[in-house]
Structures are given as structure tokens and as C-alpha cells.
Write an enzyme that holds these catalytic residues in place. Structure first.
Site, PDB file in Angstrom:
ATOM      1  N   LYS A  44       0.820  -1.212   0.000  1.00  0.00           N
ATOM      2  CA  LYS A  44       0.000   0.000   0.000  1.00  0.00           C
ATOM      3  C   LYS A  44       0.858   1.268   0.000  1.00  0.00           C
ATOM      4  CE  LYS A  44      -3.513  -2.737   0.017  1.00  0.00           C
ATOM      5  NZ  LYS A  44      -2.950  -4.006   0.511  1.00  0.00           N
ATOM      6  N   TYR A 255     -11.777 -15.193   3.990  1.00  0.00           N
ATOM      7  CA  TYR A 255     -10.803 -14.129   4.266  1.00  0.00           C
ATOM      8  C   TYR A 255     -10.254 -14.239   5.688  1.00  0.00           C
ATOM      9  CZ  TYR A 255      -8.864  -9.441   4.896  1.00  0.00           C
ATOM     10  OH  TYR A 255      -8.035  -8.383   5.161  1.00  0.00           O
ATOM     11  N   TYR A 281      -2.439 -12.682   3.650  1.00  0.00           N
ATOM     12  CA  TYR A 281      -2.174 -12.481   2.217  1.00  0.00           C
ATOM     13  C   TYR A 281      -1.002 -13.314   1.701  1.00  0.00           C
ATOM     14  CZ  TYR A 281      -5.269  -8.444   2.765  1.00  0.00           C
ATOM     15  OH  TYR A 281      -6.347  -7.645   3.026  1.00  0.00           O
TER      16      TYR A 281
HETATM   17  C1  LIG Z   1      -3.651  -5.225   0.394  1.00  0.00           C
HETATM   18  C2  LIG Z   1      -2.709  -6.358   0.384  1.00  0.00           C
HETATM   19  C3  LIG Z   1      -2.631  -7.221  -0.726  1.00  0.00           C
HETATM   20  C4  LIG Z   1      -3.551  -7.130  -1.922  1.00  0.00           C
HETATM   21  O1  LIG Z   1      -3.334  -6.024  -2.727  1.00  0.00           O
HETATM   22  P1  LIG Z   1      -4.551  -5.472  -3.601  1.00  0.00           P
HETATM   23  O2  LIG Z   1      -4.000  -4.369  -4.386  1.00  0.00           O
HETATM   24  O3  LIG Z   1      -5.612  -5.063  -2.614  1.00  0.00           O
HETATM   25  O4  LIG Z   1      -5.077  -6.588  -4.449  1.00  0.00           O
HETATM   26  C5  LIG Z   1      -1.697  -8.234  -0.711  1.00  0.00           C
HETATM   27  N1  LIG Z   1      -0.895  -8.398   0.353  1.00  0.00           N
HETATM   28  C6  LIG Z   1      -0.941  -7.616   1.441  1.00  0.00           C
HETATM   29  C7  LIG Z   1      -0.036  -7.908   2.571  1.00  0.00           C
HETATM   30  C8  LIG Z   1      -1.851  -6.561   1.497  1.00  0.00           C
HETATM   31  O5  LIG Z   1      -1.897  -5.786   2.589  1.00  0.00           O
END
Ligand SMILES: *Cc1c(COP(=O)(O)O)cnc(C)c1O
Length: 326
Positions: A44, A255, A281
Site C-alpha cells: 500500500k 478471508y 495475504y
Molecule cells: C492489500 C494487500 C494485498 C492485496 O493487494 P490489492 O492491491 O488489494 O489486491 C496483498 N498483500 C498484502 C499484505 C496486502 O496488505
């Protein structure tokens, strides 16, 4: 498009030869966006460099966004707001838990104002909060869920540019880029960046959210976002649904539900490479890569780049799921 500096770029790329050996798979490299440097880092940060610049251009004085209680996006938004001298308002799913840890602890340390949204973790109540802040005389900048709009996706267009400039020979040899995909800005930005840089490899997103009608929706949203982002850059290319590769096989439990696959992937990466993945993630994305290798879906001659998108502060909030048994 202006960029407000928040991270340390380029992030490192390293080869994971011990992990490849253990998996009997293709050569695997890793792009370390867990090391962007903004309050524990993550993908991000790249989007926020463009979003914060846009907020400042529009003379806004607060960043507002939404996510789950352990959102990495919200934590990095809180840090970005602090760096830019803006107020930060986070709309988080659930109720304030009795023990504040992981990303939520960091949000509070960074001075974010938290609005608890009960059952909503995707910003469903954002318009109410926006109205409330405007009524109080603030000029809020609404950062979309996951930072995924055209402005945010530009962060991943430049990420691909960065990768090519960093190691052109490696970039040219890559057959697959594998990463965790959720709100789609990372995926869409990479597709556009690759088209612009004439990088010919597959972008294989591992879906993090449960598979239902969402998967086709997600692919459609990514195509649409990629096309809008390309248009913003005057890049003449129309992406179609078939360009989006999303693998939802690891997302069935839902999720943020950590099971054997995520725990196994986190432990394997930790024990072979000394690298920490996250439970929601990257742990799931690595589990997806491990599964695909086990199923023979990669050739020995393939060259894979696993894009580490961050998230490790959430490890602590999952201690009960990640600890023993081995
Ligand atoms: C937000 C996030 C993602 C996914 O990215 P997107 O652009 O929302 O698809 C992947 N890994 C981590 C650790 C994240 O915080």
C-alpha cells in the site's frame, strides 16, 4: 502524476534458492515490498505515494479509509497521513477488541482516529463518516478500499518500471509474477506496467477472498481498473477478461482464516529463507504457489518472481493459529 515520497525504493530482489530446492520447483525470486519502510512496510505504500500527492493537490486535510481490524492498508494509510501532516480516520470492521495488537496497535500508535463499523469491513459506512467529518469542517480525502483506484494503481505501474530498471536481465527472464490479490489495484497496476515496459510474463494473482461470484467480479473489476489506468497514461491497449489470471483454490476457507496451508507456507519460508510472510495475504499466496508447483503446473525452466506485499505485523494477532502444533 505527482508522487509524495513515503517509501525506500527500489525494494530489494533476492533469490530463494533454498526454498526452490525444497519444493523441487522452478527458480524463485522475491521482490521485498515488505521492506518499503513505512511503519513495517507493504504494497500500500506504493499506492499511497500517489494518493497522498492527490490529496495534497486537492487541499484536503484528512485521509479516510476502511478495512478489517488487522488491515495493512489502514496501518500504512495512518503512517502516510502522519508523514504528510494530515488527520487519519479509519473505518474498521468489528468492535474494538479487548487486546489491541498487530496492525490495530500500530494504527493507534500512529494517531489514527478509529470508527468501528460492526459487520462492515469494506467501507460500506464510509459515506456516513465522510458526511460527519465534512460537517465538522474537515476536508476529507476518501482513499478507496485497498487504495485500489486509478491513482493508487499508478503505484504498481511504477513498481514494474522499478523492477525492470533494477534488474533488466532478470525481468526479461521472468515467466511468472505471483502475488496475493484482493482489492485488485496491485494486479491492475502490474498489468498496465508490464504492457508499458513490454515485459512479457504471466501475472498470477492468488485470490485471498473466498471464491463465490466474487471471483468473476474481481476479474471484471481488475480489467476495468487496468483499462482506466492505461487510459490515464495514454497507453493504447484494451485489456480483456482473459488477461486476468486469478487462482482462488487457496481461498476456500474465507478471508483471514488461517489453516494448515498458510501455517505450512509461513513456516517453510521462515525456516528455509529467514523471511516472514503474513497470515492473511502472503502466507496464502505462497501456499497457492506451493500447491501449483506440487501439481506440476510449473516447468523446471520457469523463472518465478514472488512479490512479497507485506503484512507481517498481523502475525502477532494470529499467534493462537500459528503457534504449535507444528
Ligand atoms: C492489500 C494487500 C494485498 C492485496 O493487494 P490489492 O492491491 O488489494 O489486491 C496483498 N498483500 C498484502 C499484505 C496486502 O496488505
Amino acid at each position: 502524476m505527482k508522487r509524495f515520497p513515503l517509501g525506500f525504493f527500489p525494494t530489494p530482489v533476492q533469490e530463494l534458492s533454498r526454498l526452490s530446492d525444497r519444493l523441487g520447483g522452478p527458480r524463485i525470486h522475491m521482490k521485498r515490498d515488505d521492506l518499503t519502510g513505512l511503519a513495517f512496510g507493504g504494497n500500500k505504500t506504493r499506492k499511497l505515494e500517489y494518493l497522498v500527492a492527490d490529496a495534497l493537490t486537492g487541499d484536503c486535510n484528512a485521509l479516510v479509509t476502511a478495512g478489517a481490524a488487522q488491515s495493512n492498508h489502514c496501518r500504512q494509510t495512518a503512517a502516510a497521513a502522519a508523514r504528510a501532516g494530515l488527520e487519519c480516520h479509519l473505518v474498521l470492521g468489528g468492535e474494538r477488541p479487548p487486546n489491541v495488537t498487530g496492525n490495530l496497535l500500530i494504527d493507534e500508535l500512529l494517531g489514527a482516529h478509529i470508527h468501528w463499523a460492526g459487520p462492515y469491513r469494506k467501507g460500506e459506512t464510509l459515506p456516513d463518516v465522510e458526511r460527519e467529518l465534512t460537517d465538522r469542517g474537515l476536508r476529507p480525502y476518501m482513499v478507496p478500499y485497498g487504495g485500489s483506484n486509478v491513482v493508487g494503481a499508478l503505484g504498481f505501474v511504477s513498481a514494474i518500471e522499478e523492477l525492470v530498471a533494477q534488474d533488466e536481465s532478470l525481468a526479461g527472464q521472468l515467466t511468472h509474477v505471483v502475488f496475493a490479490s484482493s482489492s485488485g489495484g496491485t494486479h491492475a497496476g502490474m498489468m498496465v506496467g508490464a504492457k508499458q515496459a513490454r515485459l512479457n510474463c504471466r501475472f498470477l494473482g492468488i485470490g485471498i477472498d473466498k471464491e463465490d461470484a466474487v471471483d468473476r467480479m474481481a476479474a471484471r473489476n481488475i480489467v476495468e481498473l487496468a483499462n482506466h489506468t492505461a487510459a490515464r497514461l495514454d497507453l493504447e491497449h484494451a485489456f480483456v477478461a482473459e488477461d486476468v489470471e486469478l487462482d482462488f483454490r487457496s481461498a476456500a476457507p474465507g478471508y483471514g482464516v488461517v489453516g494448515k496451508a498458510e501455517r505450512g507456507a509461513i513456516r517453510l519460508c521462515g525456516r528455509t529463507e529467514g523471511i516472514l510472510l503474513d497470515p492473511v495475504y502472503t502466507g496464502r499466496a505462497m501456499a497457492g504457489l506451493i500447491n501449483a508447483i506440487a501439481l506440476g503446473e510449473f516447468q523446471p525452466s520457469d523463472r518465478v518472481l514472488f512479490w512479497h506485499t507485506g503484512g507481517s505485523p498481523a502475525l502477532f494477532s494470529y499467534a493462537d493459529k500459528l503457534g504449535s502444533p507444528a
